[in-house]
Design an enzyme around this catalytic site. Structure first.
Site, PDB file in Angstrom:
ATOM      1  N   ASP A  85       2.225  -5.170  -4.841  1.00  0.00           N
ATOM      2  CA  ASP A  85       1.193  -4.496  -4.050  1.00  0.00           C
ATOM      3  C   ASP A  85       1.509  -3.016  -3.872  1.00  0.00           C
ATOM      4  O   ASP A  85       2.650  -2.573  -4.023  1.00  0.00           O
ATOM      5  CB  ASP A  85       1.022  -5.163  -2.689  1.00  0.00           C
ATOM      6  CG  ASP A  85       2.327  -5.210  -1.892  1.00  0.00           C
ATOM      7  OD1 ASP A  85       3.399  -5.391  -2.502  1.00  0.00           O
ATOM      8  OD2 ASP A  85       2.272  -5.082  -0.654  1.00  0.00           O
ATOM      9  N   GLU A 143       3.843  -7.512  -0.166  1.00  0.00           N
ATOM     10  CA  GLU A 143       5.138  -7.298   0.498  1.00  0.00           C
ATOM     11  C   GLU A 143       5.033  -6.258   1.603  1.00  0.00           C
ATOM     12  O   GLU A 143       5.768  -6.309   2.586  1.00  0.00           O
ATOM     13  CB  GLU A 143       6.190  -6.868  -0.535  1.00  0.00           C
ATOM     14  CG  GLU A 143       7.607  -6.774   0.019  1.00  0.00           C
ATOM     15  CD  GLU A 143       7.919  -5.465   0.744  1.00  0.00           C
ATOM     16  OE1 GLU A 143       8.738  -5.475   1.687  1.00  0.00           O
ATOM     17  OE2 GLU A 143       7.339  -4.433   0.367  1.00  0.00           O
ATOM     18  N   GLU A 144       4.121  -5.306   1.435  1.00  0.00           N
ATOM     19  CA  GLU A 144       4.073  -4.150   2.324  1.00  0.00           C
ATOM     20  C   GLU A 144       3.418  -4.427   3.677  1.00  0.00           C
ATOM     21  O   GLU A 144       3.516  -3.601   4.580  1.00  0.00           O
ATOM     22  CB  GLU A 144       3.313  -2.997   1.646  1.00  0.00           C
ATOM     23  CG  GLU A 144       3.999  -2.421   0.414  1.00  0.00           C
ATOM     24  CD  GLU A 144       5.211  -1.574   0.740  1.00  0.00           C
ATOM     25  OE1 GLU A 144       5.561  -1.469   1.930  1.00  0.00           O
ATOM     26  OE2 GLU A 144       5.807  -1.033  -0.192  1.00  0.00           O
TER      27      GLU A 144
END
Length: 402
Positions: A85, A143-144
């Site tokens: 991402d 993930e962010e």
């Protein structure tokens, strides 16, 4: 069985380097935000299918992709993870592969992580006859953005049959060629808070008739710093940061409300509990003392990344084989967070940092900066370290004497 593959891995990966760079640059031009990834996982799945993996699953935990490669002989199953991402940041670099999506860019290297693991998957798939065990390739979305994709993928069975997991982060703060890891705590627990203070507004010339929300908020900001300075040993790690402070509309009006948000970073579970408890006590007590009320939202984020001893040692040995002992260093714990931690709560493993900085190639800016970039040579190093780690794990745990 893996002796030939270990001896030739560097050269085999070099033959894929141009393709890895091409994949990375394509992803960099067409980034996708967390939980909105569509074209990226489709591209990953197509490439994995072209590698003729034994299984390719899509929509794992939502938008993740899982590929399974079975080796020629039985042995342990090693998972390797990359994330894909991007971030809501405007790309300000002037390069041919600059992001073409307004306000979105790969400012943390996830495009490089994905291209790296795809290149390694191609090499291992072509030479599966040398594998004594299996490899699971995990391509993770989101993930962010908390709660993150790792937790969802774990819940959806991405680690089924996996004995250990390894992941690598291209790390622009270290020069290309360096590799860092360590056993134990490596990245922090990440918690966030939001405070909404309610006072009593009024005319700035008549403060005695008001409860100044800005004054209350200012006292809270100062008092919160005592968590680190007076509640925690100086030999331990805790960070309490107030990142936003919003109040007031006019110079001669005392604000009746104040909104603040911030983050708390710790490593040890007991310090995580202590920091949350003390934050709530300090905020409530300070507001009450000054005549205000306050609401607190405290959100638990990613847990700490804690490398297991054996797997960290295996990753260290693999890194030494890839770049030489003088280029491998013990990673100092960072207060940054990573949802790779959710995998490590289920199976042993290790997270690795691979230097990707090089000012001569424009890779001189920190992660999440609008001019962030990497030295693409780091992808080759990362692929080799991850590949050697998987092979070494099979050797150590599967009895392969190669």
């Amino acid at each position: 069985m893996s002796e030939w593959l270990s001896a030739n891995l560097k050269q085999l990966l070099r033959e894929e380097e141009a393709q890895m760079i091409a994949w990375r640059r394509h992803l960099h031009q067409y980034p996708e935000l967390s939980f909105r990834e569509e074209k990226t996982p489709a591209m990953i799945a197509d490439i994995l299918r072209s590698c003729e993996l034994d299984e390719v699953r899509t929509q794992v935990g939502g938008r993740g992709v899982r590929g399974l490669l079975r080796g020629a002989a039985p042995g342990p199953t090693v998972a390797l993870r990359a994330d894909f991402d991007a971030l809501p940041i405007q790309d300000q670099k002037e390069v041919p592969y600059k992001s073409r999506i307004p306000g979105v860019m790969h400012a943390c290297g996830h495009d490089g992580h994905t291209a790296t693991l795809l290149g390694l998957a191609r090499v291992l798939a072509r030479h599966r006859q040398h594998l004594k065990g299996n490899v699971v390739f995990i391509f993770q979305h989101a993930e962010e953005e908390n709660p993150g994709g790792a937790q969802q993928m774990v819940a959806d069975g991405v680690l089924e049959g996996v004995d250990a997991i390894f992941g690598a982060h291209l790390w622009a703060s270290e020069p290309v060629g360096k590799v860092l890891t360590a056993p134990g705590p490596l990245m922090a627990n990440v918690d966030d808070f939001l405070l909404e203070i309610k006072g009593k507004g009024g005319h700035a010339a008549m403060p005695e008739q008001t409860v100044d929300a800005i004054v209350v908020g200012s006292h809270i900001v100062t008092a919160l710093q005592t968590i680190a300075s007076r509640n925690v040993s100086p030999l331990e790690h805790v960070v309490v940061t107030v990142g936003t402070f919003q109040a007031g509309d006019n110079a001669n009006v005392i604000a009746d409300t104040c909104t603040m948000s911030g983050t708390v970073r710790t490593f040890l579970p007991q310090l995580r509990e202590l920091a949350e408890r003390r934050l709530k006590e300090i905020v409530n007590g300070t507001a009450a003392m000054l005549g205000a009320t306050v609401s607190i939202r405290y959100d638990r984020g990613y847990p700490a990344v804690i490398n297991s001893e054996r797997e960290a040692a295996i990753a260290w040995e693999a890194a030494v084989a890839a770049v030489g002992a003088e280029q491998v260093e013990r990673m100092k714990p960072t207060m940054g967070g990573e949802d790779f931690s959710y995998y490590l709560q289920q199976v042993p493993g290790a997270f690795i940092f691979v230097g990707a900085g090089n000012p001569e190639k424009g890779a001189a800016y920190p992660h999440h900066h609008p001019r962030f970039d990497i030295d693409e040579q780091a992808m080759l190093i990362s692929a080799e370290v991850l590949g050697r780690t998987a092979l070494r794990y099979m050797q150590v745990t599967g009895g392969d004497g190669a």
